[in-house]
Design a protein around this motif. Sequence first.
Motif, PDB file in Angstrom:
ATOM      1  N   GLU A 212       0.832  -1.210   0.000  1.00 32.82           N
ATOM      2  CA  GLU A 212       0.000   0.000   0.000  1.00 32.82           C
ATOM      3  C   GLU A 212       0.861   1.252   0.000  1.00 32.82           C
ATOM      4  OE1 GLU A 212      -3.157   2.343  -0.335  1.00 32.82           O
ATOM      5  OE2 GLU A 212      -3.249   0.142  -0.345  1.00 32.82           O
ATOM      6  N   LEU A 213       1.952   1.228   0.772  1.00 33.09           N
ATOM      7  CA  LEU A 213       2.862   2.373   0.804  1.00 33.09           C
ATOM      8  C   LEU A 213       3.457   2.629  -0.569  1.00 33.09           C
ATOM      9  CD1 LEU A 213       4.437   4.512   2.394  1.00 33.09           C
ATOM     10  CD2 LEU A 213       6.153   2.751   2.877  1.00 33.09           C
ATOM     11  N   ARG A 215       2.065   1.976  -3.434  1.00 35.56           N
ATOM     12  CA  ARG A 215       1.046   2.614  -4.270  1.00 35.56           C
ATOM     13  C   ARG A 215       0.885   4.082  -3.901  1.00 35.56           C
ATOM     14  NH1 ARG A 215      -1.707  -2.314  -3.360  1.00 35.56           N
ATOM     15  NH2 ARG A 215      -2.860  -1.350  -1.641  1.00 35.56           N
ATOM     16  N   THR A 216       0.949   4.376  -2.612  1.00 37.00           N
ATOM     17  CA  THR A 216       0.767   5.755  -2.152  1.00 37.00           C
ATOM     18  C   THR A 216       1.910   6.643  -2.606  1.00 37.00           C
ATOM     19  OG1 THR A 216      -0.425   4.986  -0.202  1.00 37.00           O
ATOM     20  CG2 THR A 216       0.471   7.218  -0.128  1.00 37.00           C
ATOM     21  N   GLY A 219       1.831   7.146  -6.430  1.00 40.41           N
ATOM     22  CA  GLY A 219       0.655   7.907  -6.817  1.00 40.41           C
ATOM     23  C   GLY A 219      -0.213   7.250  -7.855  1.00 40.41           C
TER      24      GLY A 219
END
Length: 341
Positions: A212-213, A215-216, A219
């Motif tokens: 998830e990190l 992807r964050t 962006g």
Amino acid sequence: MTTGSSIADRVLAGEVRAAARLMRDLDDRQPGAEAALRALFPRTGRAYVIGLTGAPGAGKSSLTDRLIAHHRAQGRTVGVVAVDPTSPFTGGAILGDRIRMQDHALDPGVFIRSLGTRGHLGGLSRSTADVVQVLDAMGKDVILVETVGVGQDEIEVANLAHTVVVVAVPGLGDDVQAIKAGVLEIADVFAVNKADREGADRTVRDLQGMLELRRTVIGRPGEHDAAHHFELAEPGLAAQDGTWEPPIVRTVALRDEGTRELVAAIDAHRAHLEEGGGRRARDTARARAAFVAVLRERLVQGALERLEAEMGRLDAVAERIAAREADPYALADELAARLRA
């Protein structure tokens, strides 16, 4: 003396003794072994290579054993390259992996070869790629490559396998291990083995959090390139539009739990590569890595021969450097210039 072409013919015919002898000679760098490998090369490129990597004690050998059983049940022939630590006393492989795979020892559809690292960093033996070629030429449908388990140096398998399975296990600080090893770069599938242990949920959450990190931070969706390096996907692409995000599968290899789900994840990644042209790209990346490795070996050997002819034996030159009587940088520059001339 048996010629390279005759050994190659016997390997192509599926003769196990010839294949075992060739693998041994390749690992020992015996004269003539390379000639046989060259003869086999045009008949390779058909097998699907699956790499299993992860920290020591994660249960890679047990998972490999279960994957062998699954593929055999599906009628596929299997080759296994198990890279073991090298014994400091004999220089040979400590054959722990063969002991754990004895159930398949008499199966003619399975060929298991253990290799010692011979002090080579990166989780693989220097001969691993050569042995994979021999197994491919023998006609094995699937080749499993199990690395020695040496932490952050264990990413070379990404240059050899089509699908890389990173095996994590609760209780070994796998969240930290994962970050150090750069497994977000090389993992196509995560297997959280020994998932019946306390802490399995946390290990899964840690891996999910890192995905998830990623992807964050970027962006937008990303994808592995042919060499397993992570790159940004085209703007506007979503995960369901063709990019691949590593699934996380819980397994308990000793009880054969989760094996079916792990195989399904590997098969899904294989289909993803074949449908999108990714397999051809990874084959090209594998070929590039193999060529660079061969070229590096040739250049280093040539440089050492030139060094001995013009400057003295390596040990003698090293003694001069240690005594500060010679500059290693100047000597290397001089030798490189002579090789280029």
